[in-house]
Motif scaffolding. Structure first.
Motif, PDB file in Angstrom:
ATOM      1  N   TRP A  54       0.800  -1.213   0.000  1.00 36.86           N
ATOM      2  CA  TRP A  54       0.000   0.000   0.000  1.00 36.86           C
ATOM      3  C   TRP A  54       0.842   1.278   0.000  1.00 36.86           C
ATOM      4  CZ3 TRP A  54       0.227   3.678   3.689  1.00 36.86           C
ATOM      5  CH2 TRP A  54       0.736   3.319   4.929  1.00 36.86           C
ATOM      6  N   PRO A  55       2.044   1.317   0.618  1.00 37.54           N
ATOM      7  CA  PRO A  55       2.814   2.571   0.508  1.00 37.54           C
ATOM      8  C   PRO A  55       3.204   2.886  -0.937  1.00 37.54           C
ATOM      9  CG  PRO A  55       3.675   1.243   2.307  1.00 37.54           C
ATOM     10  CD  PRO A  55       2.705   0.393   1.551  1.00 37.54           C
ATOM     11  N   HIS A  56       3.487   1.848  -1.714  1.00 38.86           N
ATOM     12  CA  HIS A  56       3.834   2.043  -3.121  1.00 38.86           C
ATOM     13  C   HIS A  56       2.637   2.625  -3.875  1.00 38.86           C
ATOM     14  CE1 HIS A  56       6.048   1.364  -6.800  1.00 38.86           C
ATOM     15  NE2 HIS A  56       5.044   0.673  -7.310  1.00 38.86           N
ATOM     16  N   HIS A  57       1.451   2.101  -3.609  1.00 34.20           N
ATOM     17  CA  HIS A  57       0.255   2.597  -4.282  1.00 34.20           C
ATOM     18  C   HIS A  57      -0.090   4.013  -3.806  1.00 34.20           C
ATOM     19  CE1 HIS A  57      -0.675  -1.880  -4.750  1.00 34.20           C
ATOM     20  NE2 HIS A  57      -0.212  -1.432  -5.889  1.00 34.20           N
ATOM     21  N   ALA A  58       0.076   4.280  -2.530  1.00 33.69           N
ATOM     22  CA  ALA A  58      -0.207   5.625  -2.007  1.00 33.69           C
ATOM     23  C   ALA A  58       0.752   6.647  -2.624  1.00 33.69           C
ATOM     24  CB  ALA A  58      -0.098   5.629  -0.486  1.00 33.69           C
ATOM     25  N   LEU A  59       2.015   6.294  -2.711  1.00 37.39           N
ATOM     26  CA  LEU A  59       2.986   7.190  -3.336  1.00 37.39           C
ATOM     27  C   LEU A  59       2.653   7.427  -4.805  1.00 37.39           C
ATOM     28  CD1 LEU A  59       6.483   6.227  -1.908  1.00 37.39           C
ATOM     29  CD2 LEU A  59       5.423   8.479  -1.900  1.00 37.39           C
ATOM     30  N   TYR A  60       2.184   6.389  -5.473  1.00 34.34           N
ATOM     31  CA  TYR A  60       1.793   6.529  -6.879  1.00 34.34           C
ATOM     32  C   TYR A  60       0.703   7.598  -7.028  1.00 34.34           C
ATOM     33  CZ  TYR A  60      -0.796   5.555 -11.141  1.00 34.34           C
ATOM     34  OH  TYR A  60      -1.467   5.684 -12.323  1.00 34.34           O
ATOM     35  N   PHE A  61      -0.321   7.531  -6.187  1.00 35.17           N
ATOM     36  CA  PHE A  61      -1.408   8.503  -6.279  1.00 35.17           C
ATOM     37  C   PHE A  61      -0.920   9.911  -5.938  1.00 35.17           C
ATOM     38  CE2 PHE A  61      -4.065   4.657  -5.761  1.00 35.17           C
ATOM     39  CZ  PHE A  61      -4.764   4.773  -6.948  1.00 35.17           C
ATOM     40  N   VAL A  62      -0.013  10.039  -4.979  1.00 32.60           N
ATOM     41  CA  VAL A  62       0.534  11.347  -4.629  1.00 32.60           C
ATOM     42  C   VAL A  62       1.354  11.912  -5.792  1.00 32.60           C
ATOM     43  CG1 VAL A  62       2.157  12.521  -3.080  1.00 32.60           C
ATOM     44  CG2 VAL A  62       0.486  10.931  -2.149  1.00 32.60           C
ATOM     45  N   VAL A  63       2.128  11.065  -6.455  1.00 33.35           N
ATOM     46  CA  VAL A  63       2.934  11.517  -7.594  1.00 33.35           C
ATOM     47  C   VAL A  63       2.026  11.931  -8.762  1.00 33.35           C
ATOM     48  CG1 VAL A  63       4.581  10.754  -9.358  1.00 33.35           C
ATOM     49  CG2 VAL A  63       5.024  10.279  -6.954  1.00 33.35           C
ATOM     50  N   VAL A  64       0.977  11.177  -9.030  1.00 35.71           N
ATOM     51  CA  VAL A  64       0.043  11.551 -10.102  1.00 35.71           C
ATOM     52  C   VAL A  64      -0.601  12.902  -9.780  1.00 35.71           C
ATOM     53  CG1 VAL A  64      -2.147  10.957 -11.221  1.00 35.71           C
ATOM     54  CG2 VAL A  64      -0.421   9.202 -10.883  1.00 35.71           C
ATOM     55  N   ALA A  65      -1.078  13.057  -8.548  1.00 36.62           N
ATOM     56  CA  ALA A  65      -1.709  14.320  -8.155  1.00 36.62           C
ATOM     57  C   ALA A  65      -0.699  15.465  -8.193  1.00 36.62           C
ATOM     58  CB  ALA A  65      -2.319  14.190  -6.762  1.00 36.62           C
ATOM     59  N   GLY A  66       0.507  15.226  -7.711  1.00 34.59           N
ATOM     60  CA  GLY A  66       1.529  16.268  -7.725  1.00 34.59           C
ATOM     61  C   GLY A  66       1.906  16.698  -9.129  1.00 34.59           C
ATOM     62  N   THR A  67       1.973  15.743 -10.045  1.00 34.77           N
ATOM     63  CA  THR A  67       2.291  16.075 -11.434  1.00 34.77           C
ATOM     64  C   THR A  67       1.167  16.891 -12.061  1.00 34.77           C
ATOM     65  OG1 THR A  67       3.581  14.040 -11.613  1.00 34.77           O
ATOM     66  CG2 THR A  67       2.955  15.100 -13.660  1.00 34.77           C
ATOM     67  N   ALA A  68      -0.064  16.500 -11.805  1.00 33.45           N
ATOM     68  CA  ALA A  68      -1.207  17.226 -12.365  1.00 33.45           C
ATOM     69  C   ALA A  68      -1.297  18.642 -11.795  1.00 33.45           C
ATOM     70  CB  ALA A  68      -2.495  16.460 -12.095  1.00 33.45           C
TER      71      ALA A  68
END
Length: 123
Positions: A54-68
């Motif tokens: 789950w930390p990998h998936h949570a980081l993924y969503f944070v990176v997507v949101a941060g990029t957007a």
């Protein structure tokens, strides 16, 4: 006595409102992307086989949101925010690959490359 001539700064060197926030978010998101890649590599190589993913998936969503959000802030500040488009598109394509397979990590390397080039272009 006449005042000395002081040339005006070129338009590219002037500070735009919101540019500091845009660049700060680009930097933070880039750092989080590196952490995401390192965590994914540890999972891929089996160093954290029993750990929760789950930390990998949570980081993924944070990176997507941060990029957007970084692209949006860059657009509002007048930067070339479209340069982050390929990185965002590749990030959104990531769930279509299977973790543990070659396609997943190859796409992750493409995401990192596109983000670095996009951040450079949007800086």
């Amino acid at each position: 006595m006449a005042a000395p001539y002081v040339p005006a700064l070129p338009a590219a060197m002037c500070k735009h409102p919101g540019m500091e926030a845009h660049r700060a978010l680009l930097t933070v998101t880039g750092g989080l992307l590196l952490v995401l890649m390192a965590l994914g590599l540890s999972l891929q190589l089996g160093y954290r086989r029993t750990a929760a993913r789950w930390p990998h998936h949570a980081l993924y969503f944070v990176v997507v949101a941060g990029t957007a959000v970084s692209a949006l802030l860059g657009w509002r500040a007048g930067a070339a925010a479209l340069a982050l488009g390929p990185a965002l598109a590749l990030l959104l394509a990531m769930p279509r690959t299977r973790p543990g397979r070659a396609g997943h990590w190859r796409l992750a390397v493409l995401v990192l490359t596109a983000y670095v080039l996009g951040a450079w272009g949007a800086w």
